[in-house]
Design a protein around this motif. Structure first.
Motif, PDB file in Angstrom:
ATOM      1  N   ARG A 108       0.857  -1.166  -0.035  1.00 19.09           N
ATOM      2  CA  ARG A 108      -0.173  -0.037  -0.022  1.00 19.09           C
ATOM      3  C   ARG A 108       0.939   1.442   0.078  1.00 19.09           C
ATOM      4  NH1 ARG A 108      -4.999   1.482   3.894  1.00 19.09           N
ATOM      5  NH2 ARG A 108      -5.428   3.368   3.043  1.00 19.09           N
ATOM      6  N   SER A 109       1.835   1.348   0.797  1.00 16.63           N
ATOM      7  CA  SER A 109       2.933   2.432   0.810  1.00 16.63           C
ATOM      8  C   SER A 109       3.512   2.693  -0.657  1.00 16.63           C
ATOM      9  CB  SER A 109       3.986   2.389   1.996  1.00 16.63           C
ATOM     10  OG  SER A 109       3.279   2.332   3.371  1.00 16.63           O
TER      11      SER A 109
ATOM     12  N   HIS B 153      11.630   3.389   1.231  1.00 14.89           N
ATOM     13  CA  HIS B 153      10.709   2.323   1.784  1.00 14.89           C
ATOM     14  C   HIS B 153      10.751   1.256   1.288  1.00 14.89           C
ATOM     15  CE1 HIS B 153       7.029   0.695   2.760  1.00 14.89           C
ATOM     16  NE2 HIS B 153       6.800   0.456   1.600  1.00 14.89           N
ATOM     17  N   GLN B 154      11.199   0.900   0.060  1.00 12.77           N
ATOM     18  CA  GLN B 154      11.533  -0.357  -0.403  1.00 12.77           C
ATOM     19  C   GLN B 154      12.778  -1.093   0.113  1.00 12.77           C
ATOM     20  OE1 GLN B 154      11.681   0.562  -4.753  1.00 12.77           O
ATOM     21  NE2 GLN B 154       9.593  -0.179  -5.147  1.00 12.77           N
TER      22      GLN B 154
ATOM     23  N   ILE C 224       6.291  -4.709   2.166  1.00 12.41           N
ATOM     24  CA  ILE C 224       5.967  -6.115   1.839  1.00 12.41           C
ATOM     25  C   ILE C 224       6.252  -6.639   0.473  1.00 12.41           C
ATOM     26  CG2 ILE C 224       4.444  -6.137   3.575  1.00 12.41           C
ATOM     27  CD1 ILE C 224       2.195  -5.981   1.533  1.00 12.41           C
ATOM     28  N   ALA C 225       6.592  -5.720  -0.395  1.00 13.07           N
ATOM     29  CA  ALA C 225       6.912  -5.934  -1.850  1.00 13.07           C
ATOM     30  C   ALA C 225       8.328  -5.733  -2.200  1.00 13.07           C
ATOM     31  CB  ALA C 225       5.940  -5.112  -2.848  1.00 13.07           C
ATOM     32  N   ARG C 226       9.258  -5.887  -1.280  1.00  5.99           N
ATOM     33  CA  ARG C 226      10.646  -5.883  -1.321  1.00  5.99           C
ATOM     34  C   ARG C 226      11.274  -6.209  -2.524  1.00  5.99           C
ATOM     35  NH1 ARG C 226      14.125  -6.124   3.978  1.00  5.99           N
ATOM     36  NH2 ARG C 226      15.533  -5.728   2.679  1.00  5.99           N
ATOM     37  N   ARG C 227      12.141  -5.458  -3.177  1.00  2.90           N
ATOM     38  CA  ARG C 227      12.856  -5.857  -4.357  1.00  2.90           C
ATOM     39  C   ARG C 227      13.930  -7.055  -3.930  1.00  2.90           C
ATOM     40  NH1 ARG C 227      14.015  -0.578  -7.703  1.00  2.90           N
ATOM     41  NH2 ARG C 227      11.812  -0.174  -8.545  1.00  2.90           N
ATOM     42  N   PRO C 228      14.318  -8.116  -4.536  1.00  6.53           N
ATOM     43  CA  PRO C 228      15.497  -9.159  -4.092  1.00  6.53           C
ATOM     44  C   PRO C 228      16.528  -8.303  -4.166  1.00  6.53           C
ATOM     45  CG  PRO C 228      14.283  -9.689  -5.999  1.00  6.53           C
ATOM     46  CD  PRO C 228      13.507  -8.635  -5.639  1.00  6.53           C
TER      47      PRO C 228
END
Length: 64
Positions: A21-22, A52-53, A59-63
């Motif tokens: 969401r963020s 943020h990432q 919760i959708a962090r880039r690897p």
């Protein structure tokens, strides 16, 4: 290929991260700033999105 009426986007990879969401809010704020030609604010949104990432809050962090 996705079947007719399948809600999945054919161009989206199957391993796409869950939406955050963020992240979505920051991308929207950037798009609004660009539409208003407020490029300084748009750049701030991009910086905040990357921070943020990189955080554990995303919760959708880039690897890495």
């Amino acid at each position: 290929m996705c079947a007719e009426g399948d809600p999945r986007d054919a161009h989206e990879p199957l391993h796409a991260p869950a939406p955050c969401r963020s992240c979505g809010e920051l991308r929207l704020a950037e798009a609004v700033a660009n539409a208003q030609r407020d490029y300084s604010r748009a750049a701030d949104c991009r910086v905040l999105l990357r921070r943020h990432q990189a955080s554990a809050d995303c919760i959708a962090r880039r690897p890495e």
